[in-house]
Scaffold this motif. Structure first.
Motif, PDB file in Angstrom:
ATOM      1  N   LEU A 189      27.188  18.492 -42.656  1.00 26.47           N
ATOM      2  CA  LEU A 189      28.128  18.944 -43.674  1.00 26.47           C
ATOM      3  C   LEU A 189      29.495  18.275 -43.484  1.00 26.47           C
ATOM      4  O   LEU A 189      30.120  17.793 -44.441  1.00 26.47           O
ATOM      5  CB  LEU A 189      28.278  20.463 -43.601  1.00 26.47           C
ATOM      6  CG  LEU A 189      29.311  21.093 -44.539  1.00 26.47           C
ATOM      7  CD1 LEU A 189      28.883  20.933 -45.991  1.00 26.47           C
ATOM      8  CD2 LEU A 189      29.499  22.574 -44.197  1.00 26.47           C
ATOM      9  N   LEU A 249      32.844  24.578 -49.578  1.00 28.19           N
ATOM     10  CA  LEU A 249      31.413  24.557 -49.239  1.00 28.19           C
ATOM     11  C   LEU A 249      31.030  25.751 -48.379  1.00 28.19           C
ATOM     12  O   LEU A 249      29.951  26.330 -48.537  1.00 28.19           O
ATOM     13  CB  LEU A 249      31.076  23.246 -48.516  1.00 28.19           C
ATOM     14  CG  LEU A 249      31.157  21.976 -49.370  1.00 28.19           C
ATOM     15  CD1 LEU A 249      30.955  20.736 -48.511  1.00 28.19           C
ATOM     16  CD2 LEU A 249      30.110  22.014 -50.477  1.00 28.19           C
ATOM     17  N   ASP A 251      39.435  16.962 -47.583  1.00 29.89           N
ATOM     18  CA  ASP A 251      38.383  17.416 -46.672  1.00 29.89           C
ATOM     19  C   ASP A 251      38.560  18.890 -46.331  1.00 29.89           C
ATOM     20  O   ASP A 251      37.579  19.651 -46.266  1.00 29.89           O
ATOM     21  CB  ASP A 251      38.415  16.561 -45.403  1.00 29.89           C
ATOM     22  CG  ASP A 251      37.210  16.815 -44.514  1.00 29.89           C
ATOM     23  OD1 ASP A 251      36.086  16.943 -45.049  1.00 29.89           O
ATOM     24  OD2 ASP A 251      37.378  16.904 -43.285  1.00 29.89           O
ATOM     25  N   SER A 289      31.212  15.664 -46.102  1.00 30.41           N
ATOM     26  CA  SER A 289      32.501  16.041 -46.666  1.00 30.41           C
ATOM     27  C   SER A 289      33.568  14.996 -46.355  1.00 30.41           C
ATOM     28  O   SER A 289      34.389  14.652 -47.210  1.00 30.41           O
ATOM     29  CB  SER A 289      32.928  17.408 -46.108  1.00 30.41           C
ATOM     30  OG  SER A 289      34.235  17.745 -46.522  1.00 30.41           O
ATOM     31  N   TRP A 290      33.553  14.467 -45.131  1.00 31.74           N
ATOM     32  CA  TRP A 290      34.566  13.480 -44.713  1.00 31.74           C
ATOM     33  C   TRP A 290      34.423  12.168 -45.483  1.00 31.74           C
ATOM     34  O   TRP A 290      35.417  11.610 -45.965  1.00 31.74           O
ATOM     35  CB  TRP A 290      34.449  13.251 -43.219  1.00 31.74           C
ATOM     36  CG  TRP A 290      35.495  12.374 -42.601  1.00 31.74           C
ATOM     37  CD1 TRP A 290      35.285  11.302 -41.790  1.00 31.74           C
ATOM     38  CD2 TRP A 290      36.924  12.508 -42.693  1.00 31.74           C
ATOM     39  NE1 TRP A 290      36.470  10.742 -41.380  1.00 31.74           N
ATOM     40  CE2 TRP A 290      37.508  11.470 -41.930  1.00 31.74           C
ATOM     41  CE3 TRP A 290      37.763  13.393 -43.367  1.00 31.74           C
ATOM     42  CZ2 TRP A 290      38.885  11.307 -41.817  1.00 31.74           C
ATOM     43  CZ3 TRP A 290      39.139  13.230 -43.253  1.00 31.74           C
ATOM     44  CH2 TRP A 290      39.672  12.194 -42.491  1.00 31.74           C
ATOM     45  N   ASN A 340      37.762  24.580 -40.093  1.00 26.88           N
ATOM     46  CA  ASN A 340      38.249  24.100 -41.386  1.00 26.88           C
ATOM     47  C   ASN A 340      39.612  23.426 -41.282  1.00 26.88           C
ATOM     48  O   ASN A 340      39.933  22.521 -42.062  1.00 26.88           O
ATOM     49  CB  ASN A 340      38.340  25.262 -42.379  1.00 26.88           C
ATOM     50  CG  ASN A 340      36.971  25.808 -42.751  1.00 26.88           C
ATOM     51  OD1 ASN A 340      35.969  25.114 -42.636  1.00 26.88           O
ATOM     52  ND2 ASN A 340      36.933  27.058 -43.186  1.00 26.88           N
ATOM     53  N   MET A 395      37.390  20.843 -49.260  1.00 25.23           N
ATOM     54  CA  MET A 395      35.926  20.798 -49.402  1.00 25.23           C
ATOM     55  C   MET A 395      35.227  21.674 -48.378  1.00 25.23           C
ATOM     56  O   MET A 395      34.261  22.387 -48.695  1.00 25.23           O
ATOM     57  CB  MET A 395      35.445  19.350 -49.271  1.00 25.23           C
ATOM     58  CG  MET A 395      35.713  18.481 -50.480  1.00 25.23           C
ATOM     59  SD  MET A 395      34.836  16.911 -50.403  1.00 25.23           S
ATOM     60  CE  MET A 395      33.135  17.473 -50.468  1.00 25.23           C
ATOM     61  N   LEU A 396      35.692  21.645 -47.129  1.00 21.94           N
ATOM     62  CA  LEU A 396      35.055  22.477 -46.102  1.00 21.94           C
ATOM     63  C   LEU A 396      35.197  23.959 -46.435  1.00 21.94           C
ATOM     64  O   LEU A 396      34.246  24.735 -46.272  1.00 21.94           O
ATOM     65  CB  LEU A 396      35.677  22.180 -44.736  1.00 21.94           C
ATOM     66  CG  LEU A 396      35.316  20.834 -44.092  1.00 21.94           C
ATOM     67  CD1 LEU A 396      36.068  20.633 -42.790  1.00 21.94           C
ATOM     68  CD2 LEU A 396      33.806  20.739 -43.853  1.00 21.94           C
ATOM     69  N   SER A 442      35.499  12.675 -49.048  1.00 24.94           N
ATOM     70  CA  SER A 442      36.961  12.792 -49.124  1.00 24.94           C
ATOM     71  C   SER A 442      37.620  11.419 -49.028  1.00 24.94           C
ATOM     72  O   SER A 442      38.559  11.114 -49.773  1.00 24.94           O
ATOM     73  CB  SER A 442      37.481  13.699 -48.012  1.00 24.94           C
ATOM     74  OG  SER A 442      36.936  14.996 -48.116  1.00 24.94           O
TER      75      SER A 442
END
Length: 547
Positions: free
Chosen positions: A111, A155, A148, A115-116, A168, A151-152, A119
Motif C-alpha cells: 500500500l 486509503l 502521499d 501510494s508513494w 500516516n 492518500m494514506l 504521489s
C-alpha cells in the motif's frame, strides 16, 4: 521588383534589406508534408514507412534513467517504513497483527509503495525535464509528500485499516527526506553525463540568426538544460511594403556560424517538411528562439505538425510570458475572451505566506539571539563603530523602508563606493559587489561568508517590510534604472533569500540576476519558497558567491 522589409524581432538585433517577394512563403504549409533530408533535399520518393509518421520514440537512456528512479523511489519508501518501525515498535506490532503471519507487513508495504509512486507521479516528478528544474524539483517532492499523506489517510479510511497516525505522518516525512537525497544524487549524475555530451535531447533551433546565436550560446553555457543542437532554421519576419495584411510572413535567410561547433550544424528551411526532417535526424525537440509569435498561423501550424510527430515544441520563453498562468476561455457569444490568472497572487496564498513569515521569523529571532549578540560584540570591538548598518531600500509596490544588517564595512564605505565602481568599470551594474572589496572589515569577511550579517533582517520580516523569500531588496537608485519588465520584481516583498542567493549570488551576471528575480515573480509558490529556504542552508555552507 516588389520588395519586402525584413526585421528580426529582437530588441538587440534588427536589420532591413530588400528581398524578392517570390522568396516569401505565405504560409508554413506549401501543399505537402513529404519529408526532407537533413540537407533540405526532398526524399518523398523513398519508403519511409510509418516510423517517421507516428509515435514518439523515447530515448533508451530515458527508459533506464526513469526505471532507476522508480526503483530508488521504492527503496526510499521501504527504508522510510523500516526507520519508522524501528523508532515506533508499537506501530510495527499493530501492522503485523492485521493479517496472519507477515501478511500485514507486506500489505502495508504494498500500500505504501503504491501510494508513494502515485504521489510522485501526480506531483509530476517523472516528467521530462523535471530533473533539470533546480529548486522547482524539490517543491514537487514536497507536494508529493503531502499527496502521499492524504492518500494514506484516505486509503486507511476506505479500507478500514485504522493505521496508526504515526505511520500516516512519519512515513511520508521520512520518505521526503530520503527522496530529496536520492533525487539530488540522480540530478548530479544526470548533469555530469550532460557535461560529457550524453543524456541530451537532439534539438533543432528556429529563429533569427541573432536569436539562434544567443540560444546556442545559452545552451553551451547551461548543458544541464539537456538540449543538444543538431540543426538550425534561420528565418526573419518579413512584410510586403504594399501589403495591408498584418499576418506574419517568414523568410529563410543564410546562417553564418560564429564558431566551429555552429559550423557543424545543419541548416534547414522553414516549411512543412521540417518536422519529418527533424524526425529523420532523430531530433526530440524543436526550440523556437524568437521571431515566431505565439498567436501567428505559422506557429500554430508548426506546433501541430511538430507535436503530431511526437517531437517536443519548446520556446525560449520570455519571463513576461503568460505560460505560468492559468488560462480560462470565457465563451461569451458577444466577445469570447481568454483570461489569465496567476494563482500565487490570490488573497489566500498571500495570507499564508505572511503567516509563515511571522511564525518563522519569530522563531529565527529567538533561536539566533545568542549568535546575534556575539556578532554585535565582535563588530563593535573591531573598530568601535556602530553595530548595525541601516539603509533605505525599496519594498513592495515601490514603498521605501529601512533595512537592517550587521555592519560589515568601514564607516566610510558609502563615500568611496562611486570611486571603486569607476575604477572597476562596473558603474552600470545594479548589484555592486567586489570579491576583494577593500571596504570590508575583518569580522565583515566572516559574517558575509556565513551570511550572519543578514540576521537583523528577520526583524524586517517580522515587521512586514520584507519576506523570508523574495527578490533582493533594491536601492532607490537601482529602481530608478529599471526597465519595464524588471520593475515587476516590485510586485512582491523583497526577501532575505531568494533565487538570486541560491543560484550563485554575486557570481551571477546582471542578466542572470535579473532573469532569476523576474522568473520568481512569475512562478513563486509556498512549496517553492520552502524549497528555496532549504537550498539556502546548502548555499550558506558552500559560501558560493558570498563576498
Amino acid at each position: 521588383m516588389p520588395h519586402v522589409r525584413i526585421s528580426a524581432s529582437r530588441a538587440s538585433a534588427s536589420f532591413s534589406a530588400p528581398v524578392d517577394t517570390a522568396a516569401i512563403t505565405p504560409t508554413f504549409f506549401d501543399g505537402t508534408y513529404f519529408s526532407s533530408a537533413p540537407d533540405g533535399s526532398s526524399t518523398h520518393n523513398d519508403n519511409m514507412g510509418t516510423h517517421y509518421l507516428t509515435g514518439y520514440s523515447i530515448p533508451k537512456w530515458r527508459y533506464i534513467y526513469n526505471t532507476t528512479l522508480v526503483a530508488l523511489d521504492l527503496l526510499t519508501i521501504i527504508a522510510a517504513s523500516g526507520i519508522v518501525f524501528l523508532f515506533r515498535p508499537s506501530a510495527y506490532a499493530y501492522v503485523r497483527g492485521i493479517g496472519p503471519g507477515e501478511y500485514g507487513i507486506f500489505s502495508f508495504l504494498a500500500l505504501a509503495c503504491a501510494s508513494w509512486l502515485i504521489s510522485l507521479y501526480a506531483a509530476r516528478t517523472y516528467e521530462r525535464h523535471t530533473m533539470g528544474e533546480g529548486y522547482a524539483l524539490y517543491a514537487k517532492l514536497l507536494n508529493a509528500a503531502f499527496i502521499d499523506f492524504i492518500m494514506l489517510c484516505t486509503l486507511g479510511y476506505l479500507f478500514h485499516l485504522s493505521l496508526p497516525r504515526s505511520l500516516n505522518i512519519f512515513v511520508p516525512l521520512v520518505s521526503l527526506v530520503l527522496v530529496i537525497i536520492e533525487r539530488w544524487a540522480m540530478r548530479r549524475a544526470l548533469h555530469r553525463n550532460r557535461m560529457k555530451g550524453e543524456f541530451n535531447y537532439p534539438t533543432v533551433v528556429i529563429g533569427s540568426p541573432e536569436g539562434i546565436h544567443d540560444a546556442l550560446e545559452q545552451l553551451r553555457q547551461c548543458p544541464s538544460v539537456g538540449y543538444a543542437p543538431v540543426a538550425v532554421c534561420p528565418v526573419v519576419s518579413a512584410k510586403k511594403e504594399d501589403d495591408a495584411d498584418q499576418a506574419q510572413h517568414l523568410v529563410s535567410v543564410p546562417f553564418a556560424p560564429a564558431n566551429d561547433s555552429e559550423a557543424r550544424l545543419k541548416v534547414l528551411p522553414l516549411n512543412s517538411h521540417l518536422p519529418q526532417t527533424a524526425k529523420r535526424m532523430k531530433a526530440r525537440t524543436v526550440l523556437v528562439a524568437d521571431v515566431l509569435t505565439r498567436d501567428s498561423e505559422t506557429m500554430r501550424t508548426l506546433s501541430l505538425a511538430v507535436e503530431s510527430m511526437g517531437i517536443e515544441l519548446a520556446m525560449t520563453a520570455s519571463v513576461a510570458d503568460l505560460s505560468g498562468a492559468d488560462l480560462h476561455f470565457r465563451n461569451d457569444p458577444s466577445m469570447p475572451v481568454v483570461t489569465a490568472r496567476l494563482t500565487q497572487y490570490s488573497a489566500i496564498t498571500r495570507i499564508l505566506k505572511r503567516i509563515c513569515d511571522i511564525v518563522l521569523s519569530a522563531i529565527a529571532i529567538i533561536l539566533s539571539s545568542p549568535i546575534m549578540l556575539w556578532v554585535a560584540y565582535k563588530v563593535k570591538r573591531e573598530d568601535g563603530g556602530p553595530v548595525f548598518y541601516s539603509q533605505t531600500r525599496i519594498g513592495i509596490y515601490g514603498k521605501p523602508f529601512t533595512m537592517y544588517k550587521f555592519r560589515s564595512m568601514r564607516t566610510d564605505a558609502d563615500k568611496i563606493k562611486a570611486k571603486l565602481a569607476k575604477e572597476r568599470g562596473i558603474e552600470d551594474r545594479f548589484v555592486f559587489k567586489l570579491k576583494d572589496d577593500p571596504r570590508v572589515t575583518k569580522i565583515g569577511h566572516f559574517i558575509r561568508k556565513t551570511s550572519l550579517d543578514e540576521f537583523p533582517q528577520f526583524f524586517n520580516v517580522f515587521k512586514g517590510d520584507m519576506s523570508l523569500v523574495g527578490p533582493r531588496p533594491p536601492l532607490p537608485e537601482e529602481v530608478a534604472r529599471y526597465g519595464m519588465l524588471y520593475s515587476t520584481r516590485l510586485l512582491v516583498k523583497p526577501g532575505i533569500t531568494g533565487p538570486w542567493q541560491i543560484s550563485g549570488r554575486s557570481d551571477l551576471t546582471q542578466k542572470q540576476s535579473e532573469y532569476a528575480d523576474v522568473s520568481y515573480i512569475q512562478d513563486w509558490s509556498i512549496t517553492g519558497d520552502i524549497a528555496i529556504l532549504l537550498k539556502t542552508v546548502v548555499a550558506v555552507f558552500k559560501g558560493t558567491g558570498s563576498y
